[in-house]
Design a protein around this motif. Structure first.
Motif, PDB file in Angstrom:
ATOM      1  N   ALA A 216     -22.176  64.626   0.340  1.00 62.97           N
ATOM      2  CA  ALA A 216     -20.816  64.214  -0.019  1.00 62.97           C
ATOM      3  C   ALA A 216     -20.115  63.499   1.132  1.00 62.97           C
ATOM      4  CB  ALA A 216     -20.004  65.428  -0.462  1.00 62.97           C
ATOM      5  N   LEU A 217     -20.571  63.711   2.371  1.00 60.86           N
ATOM      6  CA  LEU A 217     -19.933  63.084   3.528  1.00 60.86           C
ATOM      7  C   LEU A 217     -20.471  61.685   3.819  1.00 60.86           C
ATOM      8  CD1 LEU A 217     -19.950  66.140   5.992  1.00 60.86           C
ATOM      9  CD2 LEU A 217     -18.078  65.369   4.517  1.00 60.86           C
ATOM     10  N   LEU A 218     -21.567  61.342   3.144  1.00 61.77           N
ATOM     11  CA  LEU A 218     -22.255  60.101   3.473  1.00 61.77           C
ATOM     12  C   LEU A 218     -21.806  58.980   2.540  1.00 61.77           C
ATOM     13  CD1 LEU A 218     -25.840  61.536   3.977  1.00 61.77           C
ATOM     14  CD2 LEU A 218     -23.995  61.324   5.635  1.00 61.77           C
ATOM     15  N   GLY A 219     -21.275  57.907   3.136  1.00 61.67           N
ATOM     16  CA  GLY A 219     -20.803  56.784   2.323  1.00 61.67           C
ATOM     17  C   GLY A 219     -20.155  55.728   3.183  1.00 61.67           C
ATOM     18  N   GLU A 220     -19.352  54.913   2.543  1.00 64.61           N
ATOM     19  CA  GLU A 220     -18.733  53.783   3.224  1.00 64.61           C
ATOM     20  C   GLU A 220     -17.699  54.232   4.248  1.00 64.61           C
ATOM     21  OE1 GLU A 220     -16.649  49.532   1.933  1.00 64.61           O
ATOM     22  OE2 GLU A 220     -16.875  51.167   0.477  1.00 64.61           O
TER      23      GLU A 220
ATOM     24  N   TRP B  39     -23.963  24.409 -13.862  1.00 62.07           N
ATOM     25  CA  TRP B  39     -24.999  25.213 -13.205  1.00 62.07           C
ATOM     26  C   TRP B  39     -24.933  26.647 -13.699  1.00 62.07           C
ATOM     27  CZ3 TRP B  39     -24.410  27.202  -7.528  1.00 62.07           C
ATOM     28  CH2 TRP B  39     -25.561  27.930  -7.171  1.00 62.07           C
ATOM     29  N   ARG B  40     -26.027  27.161 -14.214  1.00 62.33           N
ATOM     30  CA  ARG B  40     -26.113  28.552 -14.648  1.00 62.33           C
ATOM     31  C   ARG B  40     -26.868  29.331 -13.582  1.00 62.33           C
ATOM     32  NH1 ARG B  40     -22.446  27.246 -16.850  1.00 62.33           N
ATOM     33  NH2 ARG B  40     -22.064  26.958 -19.079  1.00 62.33           N
ATOM     34  N   ARG B  41     -26.115  29.841 -12.635  1.00 66.75           N
ATOM     35  CA  ARG B  41     -26.734  30.558 -11.517  1.00 66.75           C
ATOM     36  C   ARG B  41     -27.236  31.916 -11.992  1.00 66.75           C
ATOM     37  NH1 ARG B  41     -24.267  33.750  -6.704  1.00 66.75           N
ATOM     38  NH2 ARG B  41     -25.826  33.457  -5.056  1.00 66.75           N
ATOM     39  N   PRO B  42     -28.493  32.274 -11.700  1.00 63.32           N
ATOM     40  CA  PRO B  42     -29.010  33.582 -12.121  1.00 63.32           C
ATOM     41  C   PRO B  42     -28.182  34.706 -11.518  1.00 63.32           C
ATOM     42  CG  PRO B  42     -30.787  32.154 -11.368  1.00 63.32           C
ATOM     43  CD  PRO B  42     -29.504  31.466 -11.005  1.00 63.32           C
ATOM     44  N   ARG B  43     -27.979  35.748 -12.312  1.00 57.66           N
ATOM     45  CA  ARG B  43     -27.231  36.903 -11.817  1.00 57.66           C
ATOM     46  C   ARG B  43     -28.041  37.643 -10.772  1.00 57.66           C
ATOM     47  NH1 ARG B  43     -22.773  38.714 -14.440  1.00 57.66           N
ATOM     48  NH2 ARG B  43     -22.205  37.679 -16.378  1.00 57.66           N
ATOM     49  N   GLU B  44     -27.374  37.994  -9.679  1.00 52.72           N
ATOM     50  CA  GLU B  44     -28.052  38.747  -8.635  1.00 52.72           C
ATOM     51  C   GLU B  44     -28.169  40.206  -9.041  1.00 52.72           C
ATOM     52  OE1 GLU B  44     -25.564  38.092  -5.281  1.00 52.72           O
ATOM     53  OE2 GLU B  44     -26.560  36.233  -4.710  1.00 52.72           O
ATOM     54  N   ALA B  45     -29.262  40.838  -8.616  1.00 52.31           N
ATOM     55  CA  ALA B  45     -29.412  42.270  -8.869  1.00 52.31           C
ATOM     56  C   ALA B  45     -28.290  43.025  -8.172  1.00 52.31           C
ATOM     57  CB  ALA B  45     -30.773  42.748  -8.365  1.00 52.31           C
ATOM     58  N   ARG B  46     -27.616  43.860  -8.943  1.00 54.67           N
ATOM     59  CA  ARG B  46     -26.470  44.585  -8.391  1.00 54.67           C
ATOM     60  C   ARG B  46     -26.942  45.689  -7.448  1.00 54.67           C
ATOM     61  NH1 ARG B  46     -21.225  44.801  -9.570  1.00 54.67           N
ATOM     62  NH2 ARG B  46     -21.548  43.493 -11.395  1.00 54.67           N
ATOM     63  N   SER B  47     -26.455  45.636  -6.230  1.00 52.20           N
ATOM     64  CA  SER B  47     -26.807  46.652  -5.245  1.00 52.20           C
ATOM     65  C   SER B  47     -26.038  47.927  -5.514  1.00 52.20           C
ATOM     66  CB  SER B  47     -26.485  46.142  -3.828  1.00 52.20           C
ATOM     67  OG  SER B  47     -26.671  47.174  -2.890  1.00 52.20           O
ATOM     68  N   ARG B  48     -26.684  49.050  -5.217  1.00 57.34           N
ATOM     69  CA  ARG B  48     -26.001  50.334  -5.374  1.00 57.34           C
ATOM     70  C   ARG B  48     -25.014  50.586  -4.247  1.00 57.34           C
ATOM     71  NH1 ARG B  48     -31.037  54.278  -6.049  1.00 57.34           N
ATOM     72  NH2 ARG B  48     -31.811  52.846  -4.453  1.00 57.34           N
ATOM     73  N   MET B  49     -25.101  49.792  -3.179  1.00 57.40           N
ATOM     74  CA  MET B  49     -24.160  49.950  -2.078  1.00 57.40           C
ATOM     75  C   MET B  49     -22.878  49.164  -2.352  1.00 57.40           C
ATOM     76  SD  MET B  49     -26.561  49.819   1.325  1.00 57.40           S
ATOM     77  CE  MET B  49     -27.451  48.352   0.836  1.00 57.40           C
ATOM     78  N   PRO B  50     -21.741  49.622  -1.773  1.00 56.46           N
ATOM     79  CA  PRO B  50     -20.491  48.886  -1.984  1.00 56.46           C
ATOM     80  C   PRO B  50     -20.576  47.477  -1.414  1.00 56.46           C
ATOM     81  CG  PRO B  50     -20.083  51.069  -1.029  1.00 56.46           C
ATOM     82  CD  PRO B  50     -21.556  50.821  -0.959  1.00 56.46           C
ATOM     83  N   GLN B  51     -19.797  46.590  -1.996  1.00 53.28           N
ATOM     84  CA  GLN B  51     -19.749  45.216  -1.496  1.00 53.28           C
ATOM     85  C   GLN B  51     -19.147  45.189  -0.097  1.00 53.28           C
ATOM     86  OE1 GLN B  51     -16.965  42.220  -3.302  1.00 53.28           O
ATOM     87  NE2 GLN B  51     -18.871  41.266  -3.981  1.00 53.28           N
ATOM     88  N   GLU B  52     -19.676  44.313   0.746  1.00 58.08           N
ATOM     89  CA  GLU B  52     -19.137  44.188   2.102  1.00 58.08           C
ATOM     90  C   GLU B  52     -17.697  43.690   2.053  1.00 58.08           C
ATOM     91  OE1 GLU B  52     -21.815  42.816   5.461  1.00 58.08           O
ATOM     92  OE2 GLU B  52     -22.854  41.962   3.726  1.00 58.08           O
ATOM     93  N   HIS B  53     -16.882  44.177   2.982  1.00 59.22           N
ATOM     94  CA  HIS B  53     -15.519  43.684   3.121  1.00 59.22           C
ATOM     95  C   HIS B  53     -15.513  42.470   4.045  1.00 59.22           C
ATOM     96  CE1 HIS B  53     -13.997  47.091   0.936  1.00 59.22           C
ATOM     97  NE2 HIS B  53     -14.561  47.931   1.786  1.00 59.22           N
ATOM     98  N   LEU B  54     -14.489  41.630   3.894  1.00 64.91           N
ATOM     99  CA  LEU B  54     -14.457  40.362   4.616  1.00 64.91           C
ATOM    100  C   LEU B  54     -14.544  40.554   6.120  1.00 64.91           C
ATOM    101  CD1 LEU B  54     -14.114  37.301   4.649  1.00 64.91           C
ATOM    102  CD2 LEU B  54     -11.635  37.649   4.592  1.00 64.91           C
TER     103      LEU B  54
END
Length: 534
Positions: free
Chosen positions: A428-432, A194-209
């Motif tokens: 600069a204060l706004l982020g994860e 299976w060649r799964r299409p690549r998902e568009a990379r989000s500019r937001m950090p990946q969610e943590h578990l």
């Protein structure tokens, strides 16, 4: 003139779905052969009702323990890699079980432990595969693909136990375990292709578990459709699980038959489920989803009642026939309702929580039936399950699972309020790791519309909490009853940015309807505040 393709098979037009569906069918057949072999082997190692029923519980308990983290992982990492890893684990455990059985080195508790390990791989697989279906077919074929997955599962249940029974009779339980390993190897090959299409990379950090799990729990707890599907599934599977735990003893001790008959009984049930799966579209044209589950629940109780009084294979086969039809009717209807109720961003997690719930009660129901069977006999245990299931079906009938799909209701012309962009000096204060963000919307409402506004804001509350809010409040100005303030908090600025991406058309319509009560020329004022004090 060629015959038209039956509607049930239309999703197989899509090559990738067709390949993975066939490979999954093979792995499911192997899984049912494994379950048949494990259940029958336990009747030789330790034939007490409790130990035999624990085989079924051991295969289901991992779903209760691992479904939520598995669903979160399936939402935040590549599902193809995740699925391949799960199948490789099952393959390894199946080979170990086969080797120990061939050398007579397996005991009852070792069998339960390896059954648990195989169940752990299945628990990791379930939510990822269910959420993947949306990627393999277009939306117009989604409901058909979900139904076809159910048909495939029950076709495997019809073939797997029968093949497992004959394999056990010919070469012992280890033959069923080896064939299970081969079947999962087929699925691994299909996933590698299976060649799964690549998902568009989000500019937001990946969610943590952990935060992803919390977001999934919040969504389900504030989604009435998901809660109704889970409640109806729990009451259905809690009592119907008695058959899975006690069928080996019913066949061996009460009917006096061998492993071939055990496999054939399961095959009758699976064949009936497949036939019912093809008949479901006609049934759903007459009954809505809630009523379909209700009548299927009563039918499965009738089936268990027949099994409870059976001393000959003929009425027992009739009971299994009715059982299979009722099982697929309720099970596929509930599963489709759960999948349609969950948007893409949380689908694997929501499905995992749904599966966690009903597999957990199935494990408990199977073990409870084994305990009752050990104390009072298998007929009493099955009869009690039939009576309890009928009462439970009546009690939860009012919980509707119908309004979970379709186009969103018409929204007011007013759009939801939008806050100003953040000041440059605070970027600069706004982020994860920004800390909690408090969001505020101020409304000016005609006091005569107070009750209608409060009703609209109840749905707004659910929207905010489903989308990521950890708290929500609505305040009324005691001096000026036309003034209202809505407050909600999210864990971080990144979670705030995810809110908009998580909203469905239904959610946006609900926010717009609430904003439509605002009676000032300017739109409702919206603002965001950053928590700067630890």
């Amino acid at each position: 003139m060629p015959f038209p393709t039956p509607r049930a098979f239309l999703p197989l037009r899509h090559a990738t779905f067709r390949t993975l569906w066939l490979a999954t069918l093979a792995s499911n057949i192997g899984g049912w052969m494994q379950n048949t072999g494990a259940g029958w082997l336990m009747t030789s190692l330790d034939p007490t009702p409790m130990m035999v029923s624990l085989v079924q519980a051991a295969s289901m308990l991992p779903v209760f323990l691992l479904a939520l983290p598995a669903g979160a992982l399936a939402d935040i990492i590549d599902r193809r890699i995740f699925l391949i890893t799960a199948q490789a684990w099952i393959l390894a455990m199946a080979l170990i079980l086969a080797a120990l059985t061939m050398t007579d080195a397996i005991g009852p508790w070792g069998l339960l432990a390896l059954t648990f390990c195989i169940g752990a791989g299945s628990a990791m697989n379930f939510p990822a595969w269910a959420a993947t279906t949306n990627e393999l077919v277009p939306r117009e074929d989604l409901v058909g693909a979900i139904a076809l997955n159910g048909i495939g599962f029950n076709l495997a249940r019809a073939l797997g136990p029968a093949l497992g029974g004959f394999a056990i009779a010919a070469a012992g339980p280890e033959a069923a375990f080896i064939l299970n390993a081969v079947a999962f190897l087929v699925l691994i090959v299909a996933l590698l292709a299976w060649r799964r299409p690549r998902e568009a990379r989000s500019r937001m950090p990946q969610e943590h578990l952990v935060s992803a799990m919390r977001a999934g729990l919040r969504f389900v707890s504030h989604s009435p459709a998901m809660r109704a599907a889970i409640l109806r599934a729990c009451t259905f599977f809690l009592f119907s699980a008695a058959v899975w735990g006690l069928l080996p003893l019913l066949v061996r001790e009460r009917l006096g038959l061998g492993p071939e008959a055990f496999g054939l009984m399961l095959g009758v049930m699976g064949g009936s489920a497949v036939a019912a799966g093809f008949a479901l579209p006609a049934l759903r044209a007459r009954l809505d989803r809630s009523e379909t589950v209700f009548w299927a629940s009563l039918l499965i109780c009738v089936a268990m009642g027949i099994l409870a009084v059976s001393t000959h294979w003929a009425p027992a086969a009739l009971g299994m026939l009715l059982y299979g039809a009722a099982w697929i009717t309720a099970g596929s209807t509930l599963s489709a309702s759960a999948q349609l109720a969950a948007p893409a961003w949380v689908r694997a997690r929501a499905i995992a929580i749904y599966q966690l719930s009903f597999f957990g009660v199935m494990a408990f129901g199977s073990a409870l039936a084994g305990w009752v069977g050990g104390r009072f006999g298998v007929p009493v245990a099955l009869g009690a399950a039939a009576a309890g299931g009928a009462v439970a079906a009546v009690l939860v009938r009012a919980w509707r699972i119908d309004a979970v799909a379709g186009a969103p209701p018409a929204a007011a012309e007013t759009v939801a309020p939008t806050p100003e962009a953040p000041a440059q000096e605070l970027q600069a204060l706004l982020g994860e790791h920004s800390g909690r963000v408090l969001e505020v919307v101020r409304y000016c409402i005609d006091p005569a519309e107070r009750e209608a506004f409060l009703k609209a804001m109840q749905e707004v509350r659910r929207v905010r909490l489903r989308s990521g809010a950890v708290s929500w409040r609505l305040y009324e100005d005691v001096a000026h009853p036309e003034r209202w303030v809505e407050l909600w908090a999210v864990e971080s600025w990144t979670e705030h940015l995810r809110e908009e991406a998580r909203r469905t058309d239904w959610d946006r319509a609900a926010l717009a309807r609430a904003a439509g009560f605002h009676r000032m020329e300017a739109p409702p004022e919206a603002a965001r505040f950053l928590n700067v004090v630890p």
